[in-house]
Design an enzyme around this catalytic site. Structure first.
Site, short mmCIF file in Angstrom:
data_model
loop_
_atom_site.label_atom_id
_atom_site.label_comp_id
_atom_site.label_asym_id
_atom_site.label_seq_id
_atom_site.Cartn_x
_atom_site.Cartn_y
_atom_site.Cartn_z
N ASP A 2 0.82 -1.22 0.00
CA ASP A 2 0.00 0.00 0.00
C ASP A 2 0.85 1.27 0.00
O ASP A 2 2.06 1.24 0.20
CB ASP A 2 -0.97 0.00 1.19
CG ASP A 2 -0.32 -0.47 2.50
OD1 ASP A 2 0.92 -0.51 2.57
OD2 ASP A 2 -1.07 -0.80 3.43
N ASN A 10 -7.94 -2.63 14.18
CA ASN A 10 -9.32 -2.95 13.76
C ASN A 10 -9.34 -4.16 12.83
O ASN A 10 -10.35 -4.44 12.20
CB ASN A 10 -9.96 -1.73 13.09
CG ASN A 10 -9.21 -1.28 11.84
OD1 ASN A 10 -8.22 -1.90 11.45
ND2 ASN A 10 -9.66 -0.20 11.23
N HIS A 62 -7.44 -4.49 10.11
CA HIS A 62 -7.14 -4.23 8.70
C HIS A 62 -5.84 -4.93 8.28
O HIS A 62 -4.93 -5.12 9.09
CB HIS A 62 -7.14 -2.74 8.36
CG HIS A 62 -5.99 -1.94 8.87
ND1 HIS A 62 -6.15 -0.69 9.45
CD2 HIS A 62 -4.65 -2.16 8.91
CE1 HIS A 62 -4.97 -0.22 9.79
NE2 HIS A 62 -4.04 -1.09 9.48
N GLU A 107 -9.82 -1.78 5.18
CA GLU A 107 -10.47 -1.45 6.45
C GLU A 107 -11.74 -2.28 6.62
O GLU A 107 -12.26 -2.82 5.64
CB GLU A 107 -10.85 0.04 6.46
CG GLU A 107 -9.67 1.00 6.31
CD GLU A 107 -8.86 1.18 7.59
OE1 GLU A 107 -8.99 0.36 8.52
OE2 GLU A 107 -8.08 2.14 7.66
C1 F6R Z 1 1.41 -1.41 6.20
C2 F6R Z 1 0.10 -2.01 6.30
C3 F6R Z 1 -0.72 -1.94 7.54
C4 F6R Z 1 0.04 -2.25 8.81
C5 F6R Z 1 -0.88 -2.16 10.03
C6 F6R Z 1 -0.15 -2.42 11.32
O1 F6R Z 1 1.96 -1.61 4.89
O2 F6R Z 1 -0.33 -2.52 5.34
O3 F6R Z 1 -1.80 -2.85 7.40
O4 F6R Z 1 0.59 -3.54 8.72
O5 F6R Z 1 -1.46 -0.89 10.08
O6 F6R Z 1 0.73 -1.36 11.55
P1 F6R Z 1 1.81 -1.40 12.71
O7 F6R Z 1 2.81 -2.45 12.30
O8 F6R Z 1 2.43 -0.03 12.71
O9 F6R Z 1 1.10 -1.76 13.97
#
Ligand code: F6R
Length: 241
Positions: A67, A136, A138, A143
């Site tokens: 992403d 959440n 994701h 989301e």
């Molecule tokens: C990042 C991504 C997100 C993160 C998620 C967890 O490329 O796709 O889904 O993996 O937001 O983020 P952290 O690791 O910062 O808790």
């Protein structure tokens, strides 16, 4: 599903790096699906160490990131392209032409998603997809929603995600409101999925995602249907499993 419980974040990072390195050793021209966020930072550091020690060679690896924020330049220090360069790509011998991250500054984000899908179709299937998980549920920036989105698409970020990511920006107002993300179907088509989680604050969502109902309201729950998932987490994150 295989689960590795580690003592702490450092041990989790070593395990994730070893699994990524093993994938590259087994198939030197593999397609790695990569993630950003705070979870994989330690694993990327460890991968750089393995590369410097001569234990892993990225010269033929192709990578596809999950992403990117809409509107951020690749040189913006919170863009995911910048993250990948500074945490991994600039320190190993991966060919820059073989690395793929959606272009945050694309004039037409929808067209950029179509281009990115084509890149994935041309390179794929992904051999190993690394994932973190949002509070959440994701994955990528998929989301909670009423449907599982299939391919790369533009998303409006959930308020909770904006708040969670505000720690990396001067204020929540500066967090982009939209992102481009690989879809759930594409993630599910990866041959192997490696989920990394760390910290007590992830324990509740890890439990929900892996033991609760499969629902697009918890996007990571779809991973229960994937035939080859490895979950690596420290004992705090896995404490409720
Ligand atoms: C990042 C991504 C997100 C993160 C998620 C967890 O490329 O796709 O889904 O993996 O937001 O983020 P952290 O690791 O910062 O808790």
């Amino acid at each position: 599903m295989r689960i590795y419980v580690t003592e702490d974040y450092q041990a989790m990072s070593r395990k994730v790096a070893n699994l990524l390195a093993a994938q590259v050793m087994i198939k030197p021209d593999c397609v790695l699906g990569l993630a950003t966020g705070s979870t994989p930072v330690g694993a990327y550091q460890r991968l750089v160490e393995l590369y410097r020690a001569g234990d892993v060679d990225f010269s033929q690896v192709r990578s596809i990131n999950l992403d990117e924020y809409v509107g951020l330049a690749p040189t913006h220090d919170q863009s995911y392209r910048y993250f990948m360069q500074s945490n991994l790509f600039d320190h190993v011998n991966i060919d820059p032409a073989n690395t793929n991250v959606p272009q945050g500054l694309a004039e037409d984000p929808e067209a950029e998603c179509r281009r990115y899908n084509q890149v994935i179709h041309d390179l794929g299937p992904i051999d190993l997809q690394l994932l973190g998980m949002g509070h959440n549920g994701h994955i990528g920036f998929n989301e909670p929603s009423d449907v599982f989105e299939r391919e790369t698409h533009v998303v409006d970020l959930a308020q909770s995600t904006i708040q969670a990511n505000a720690r990396f920006f001067a204020s929540a107002d500066e967090v982009p409101r939209q992102a481009m993300t690989m879809g759930v179907q594409t993630i599910m088509q990866a041959r192997k999925v490696l989920v990394a989680v760390s910290g007590k604050d992830k324990a509740e969502i890890v439990k929900k995602a892996f033991t609760g109902p499969v629902t697009p309201q918890v996007p990571a729950s779809i991973l229960q249907m994937h035939p080859d998932v490895v979950l690596v987490g420290d004992k705090a994150a896995l404490s409720l499993l």
